[in-house]
Scaffold this active site. Structure first.
Site, mmCIF file in Angstrom:
data_model
loop_
_atom_site.group_PDB
_atom_site.id
_atom_site.type_symbol
_atom_site.label_atom_id
_atom_site.label_comp_id
_atom_site.label_asym_id
_atom_site.label_seq_id
_atom_site.Cartn_x
_atom_site.Cartn_y
_atom_site.Cartn_z
ATOM 1 N N LYS A 74 -39.393 20.619 27.983
ATOM 2 C CA LYS A 74 -39.176 21.595 29.053
ATOM 3 C C LYS A 74 -40.364 21.465 29.994
ATOM 4 C CE LYS A 74 -38.676 26.403 30.236
ATOM 5 N NZ LYS A 74 -39.471 27.623 30.074
ATOM 6 N N GLY A 83 -40.827 36.774 32.898
ATOM 7 C CA GLY A 83 -41.230 38.037 32.307
ATOM 8 C C GLY A 83 -41.008 39.261 33.166
ATOM 9 N N ALA A 109 -35.695 32.409 32.818
ATOM 10 C CA ALA A 109 -36.684 33.360 33.344
ATOM 11 C C ALA A 109 -36.035 34.498 34.121
ATOM 12 C CB ALA A 109 -37.728 32.685 34.227
ATOM 13 N N GLY A 110 -36.532 35.693 33.861
ATOM 14 C CA GLY A 110 -36.133 36.878 34.604
ATOM 15 C C GLY A 110 -35.028 37.700 33.982
ATOM 16 N N ASN A 142 -36.670 34.708 26.509
ATOM 17 C CA ASN A 142 -37.784 34.953 25.598
ATOM 18 C C ASN A 142 -38.294 36.393 25.712
ATOM 19 O OD1 ASN A 142 -39.909 33.990 23.681
ATOM 20 N ND2 ASN A 142 -41.234 34.550 25.383
#
EC number: 2.8.1.10
Length: 272
Positions: free
Chosen positions: A111, A172, A198-199, A220
Site C-alpha cells: 500500500k 481519521g 480513509a475518512g 481502520n
C-alpha cells in the site's frame, strides 16, 4: 437474482482472490486483544501493516507480527510515514521482506503512501506516481493511496498499479465520502479495482462506497476508535456486504417527480 455471498463474489487484486471486500488496519486499537477480536469479527482476509512501526517496534505494535494468523490473513505492508518517493520505495522493499518473515514468500503487495504534510495527511500525487512507476518495475503489486483525482487514478492504472485507493476524506477524520462525485468518476473509468480508503466513519458510509460501485473499502480508525471495536468491525462487514448486494441489484432510477407505487387504474370511485 440471488444475493452474492463472499465466497461467490470474490475480489481479485494482482491475481489473488479475496472473499471479503472489507480491508482493515492494525493501528490505534486500545489493545492487541481488541485488534485481534476486531479482525476476526470483520471477516476480512487482508490487513495493512505500517512497515516502519513494526520495524521500530513503535508503541502499540509490540508483538504485532505474532498476534495475527498470517496463514489466514494476507499482509498488506504500507509505507506510512514516508514523505517522498525515495523513502517509500525503500520502505516497500522492507515490507516485502516483512511479508516473507510472516511466511508469505510470494507476497509482493504494498500500500503506497507518500505523505509529506503531517498535519493534513494528504498524499503527494507526484511522489506517489514516481514511486509507483519504480515499484511496478521492481515487480511489486502496488495499491496507491491517492486524493480522489480521476486523472491521477487513470495514470497510476496506466503505469501498472493493481488498484487505486482514493480517499473519501482525510485520514481519521470520519467525515465520510466528501469526494463522492470524483470517486464516482474514478469508478466509472477504472480498469482496476477501486478501494475507498480513509475518512469512513460509520457503516452507512462503507455501504455507500460499495453502492456506488467501489470494489472494496479499507477501514481502520472507525473500527479501532469505536466504543466497541469488535462490534463496529462486525457492523462494517455487514454494511459492505449490503452495499455490494445493492450495487449488483441495481438501484431505482432517480426521478424528478413522484411515481405511484399502486396502480392508478381500477380505482374505487366515490359516489356522486
Amino acid at each position: 437474482m440471488d444475493s452474492p455471498s463472499p465466497n461467490s463474489d470474490p475480489l481479485t487484486i494482482g491475481g489473488r482472490q479475496f472473499n471479503s471486500r472489507l480491508f482493515t488496519g492494525t493501528g490505534k486499537y486500545p489493545s492487541m486483544t481488541s485488534m485481534q477480536q476486531s479482525i476476526e469479527r470483520s471477516g476480512c482476509d487482508m490487513v495493512t501493516v505500517a512497515v516502519r512501526r513494526v520495524q521500530t517496534v513503535a508503541a502499540g505494535h509490540e508483538g504485532l507480527m505474532e498476534a495475527i494468523d498470517w496463514q489466514r490473513i494476507w499482509m498488506l505492508p504500507n509505507t506510512a510515514g514516508c514523505t517522498n518517493a525515495e523513502e517509500a520505495v525503500r520502505v516497500a522493499r522492507l515490507g516485502r521482506e516483512l511479508a516473507k518473515l510472516a511466511g508469505q514468500e510470494d507476497n509482493t503487495f504494498v500500500k503506497l503512501e507518500v505523505i509529506p504534510d503531517a498535519r493534513h495527511l494528504l498524499p503527494d500525487p507526484i511522489g506517489t506516481l514516481n514511486a509507483a512507476e519504480q515499484l511496478v518495475k521492481e515487480g511489486f503489486t502496488v495499491l496507491p493511496y491517492i486524493n480522489a483525482d480521476p486523472l491521477l487514478a487513470k495514470r497510476l492504472e496506466e503505469v501498472g498499479c493493481a488498484t487505486v485507493m482514493p480517499l473519501g476524506s482525510p485520514i481519521g477524520s470520519g467525515q465520510g465520502l466528501n469526494n463522492a462525485a470524483n470517486i464516482g468518476l474514478i469508478i466509472e473509468n477504472a480498469g482496476v479495482p477501486v478501494v475507498v480508503d480513509a475518512g469512513i466513519g460509520v457503516p452507512s458510509e462503507a455501504a455507500q462506497a460499495l453502492e456506488m460501485g467501489a470494489d472494496a473499502v479499507l477501514v481502520n480508525s472507525a473500527i479501532a476508535l469505536a466504543g466497541d471495536p469488535a462490534a463496529m468491525a462486525s457492523a462494517m462487514s455487514q454494511a459492505v456486504m449490503a452495499g455490494r448486494t445493492a450495487h449488483l441489484s441495481g438501484r431505482l432510477p432517480r426521478r424528478d417527480q413522484a411515481s405511484a407505487s399502486s396502480p392508478t387504474t381500477g380505482l374505487v370511485q366515490s359516489p356522486q
